[in-house]
Design an enzyme around this catalytic site. Sequence first.
Site, PDB file in Angstrom:
ATOM      1  N   GLY A 193       0.545  -1.389   0.006  1.00 26.82           N
ATOM      2  CA  GLY A 193       0.055   0.132  -0.294  1.00 26.82           C
ATOM      3  C   GLY A 193       0.840   1.650  -0.055  1.00 26.82           C
ATOM      4  O   GLY A 193      -0.240   2.319  -0.507  1.00 26.82           O
ATOM      5  N   ASP A 194       2.091   0.779   0.344  1.00 33.32           N
ATOM      6  CA  ASP A 194       2.860   2.272   0.389  1.00 33.32           C
ATOM      7  C   ASP A 194       4.459   1.894  -0.133  1.00 33.32           C
ATOM      8  O   ASP A 194       5.252   1.286   0.450  1.00 33.32           O
ATOM      9  CB  ASP A 194       3.435   3.325   1.837  1.00 33.32           C
ATOM     10  CG  ASP A 194       3.587   4.668   1.492  1.00 33.32           C
ATOM     11  OD1 ASP A 194       4.107   5.160   0.635  1.00 33.32           O
ATOM     12  OD2 ASP A 194       3.969   5.358   2.809  1.00 33.32           O
ATOM     13  N   PHE A 195       4.331   0.888  -0.743  1.00 33.32           N
ATOM     14  CA  PHE A 195       6.019   0.595  -1.325  1.00 33.32           C
ATOM     15  C   PHE A 195       6.583   1.422  -2.123  1.00 33.32           C
ATOM     16  O   PHE A 195       6.252   1.465  -3.178  1.00 33.32           O
ATOM     17  CB  PHE A 195       5.605  -0.905  -1.862  1.00 33.32           C
ATOM     18  CG  PHE A 195       6.576  -1.983  -2.066  1.00 33.32           C
ATOM     19  CD1 PHE A 195       6.535  -2.230  -0.481  1.00 33.32           C
ATOM     20  CD2 PHE A 195       6.727  -2.145  -3.494  1.00 33.32           C
ATOM     21  CE1 PHE A 195       8.418  -3.420  -0.328  1.00 33.32           C
ATOM     22  CE2 PHE A 195       7.579  -3.806  -3.069  1.00 33.32           C
ATOM     23  CZ  PHE A 195       8.630  -3.870  -1.598  1.00 33.32           C
ATOM     24  N   ASN A 199      10.776   2.335   2.333  1.00 38.54           N
ATOM     25  CA  ASN A 199       9.994   1.619   3.416  1.00 38.54           C
ATOM     26  C   ASN A 199      10.576  -0.271   3.195  1.00 38.54           C
ATOM     27  O   ASN A 199      10.187  -0.682   2.921  1.00 38.54           O
ATOM     28  CB  ASN A 199       8.264   1.602   2.685  1.00 38.54           C
ATOM     29  CG  ASN A 199       7.782   2.613   3.895  1.00 38.54           C
ATOM     30  OD1 ASN A 199       8.931   3.387   4.453  1.00 38.54           O
ATOM     31  ND2 ASN A 199       6.408   3.146   3.208  1.00 38.54           N
TER      32      ASN A 199
END
Length: 302
Positions: A193-195, A199
Site C-alpha cells: 500500500g505504500d511500497f 520503506n
Amino acid sequence: MVEIPADFARSVVEREGEPGQAWVESLPALIDEFLGRWQCTAVEPITRGGVGVILPVKRHDGVPAVMKVSFTHPGNRYEAEAFATWGGRGAVLLYERDDAHFAMLLEQAEWETLDDVGDVYQATEIMGRLARRLAIPAPAHLPRLADRADEWEQNLRADSDALDHPLSSHALGAALATIRDLARRQPETMVHGDFHFGNVVRAHREPWLAIDPKGLAGDLAADSFRVLVRGHDSLRAADNPEAELLRRLAIFADAAEIERERVIRWAQLDTMIGAYRARKANDADWIVEFFDQATEVLATHL
C-alpha cells in the site's frame, strides 16, 4: 520518561489540531507503560517518522527491537495486522502489539534503505522480488482496494471536468479502462500500500525487509508506480525519460513476476490520479509536470 522530539510534536499538532495535542501530551507516559508491559529498556533516543515515533530498545532477553507508536490515524489501522500476516516473510517481525494505541514492538533493522543503494535498477529489482514474497493471501477483514474503484472513477471524472489541465482524453480513457478492467475485480492478495524505496530497510535476518505497510488486499501491481516515485530525480534527468520509465517498470514487473502490461496500466492510473491531486494541492510545477508526462507516456503504451 522519554523526550518527544519537538519538531515531531509541532508537526502533529499543526496537522491534527487538538486531538494531536492531546496525543503528544500523553505519549511519554504511554511509551513508559509499554516499556514496562513488554519488558524493554530504551537504548537510544526517540526518532520520528511521518505520523509516529520510533524508540530503539532491548528486550528482556537481550534481543534488540524497536517500539513504534503512531498517532491513531485510519491509514495506520492495519499495519500490525499486515506484519502479523506476513510473519516475517519479507517484512520485519512483529513481537508485540496494542492496536488500541497503534503501538508495536518490531524486529530491529538497519537505518539504511533502498534509497541509499545508489543503483536504481538494482533497487527496483529488489523491490520486485520483495513484492513477490509479500504476495500471500490476505485476511478477510483487511480493506479491499477494489472497494475504492467507484471513488477513483468518480474523482477522475469530476477532476477532469473541473480542473484546468492539459491531459488528453486518451490518458483519461486509459485510466478509466484500468478501473473497469482491473480495479473492480482484484486478487485477494496482501498489498503493502505504500511500497517505495524508503520503506524497504537493510536487515540481518534477510538482506532487505519491508516496513510501514498499510495492510490492504488487492492487485500486486497496484503498487507499481510508488516503486518509481522515490527515484523521480534520476528519472526526470534521464536522457530519454520515456524509455527510462518503461525500463524501470519492466524491471519491477519481471522481478515481481507480473505481466508488464498490467504494471503499466496500474502505474498509468496512479499517475493520472497523482496529476489531479498535485493540481488540487498546488504542488510545485515540476511535480505537476512529472505526473502529466508520466501519465501521457504510459497511456501511449496501452
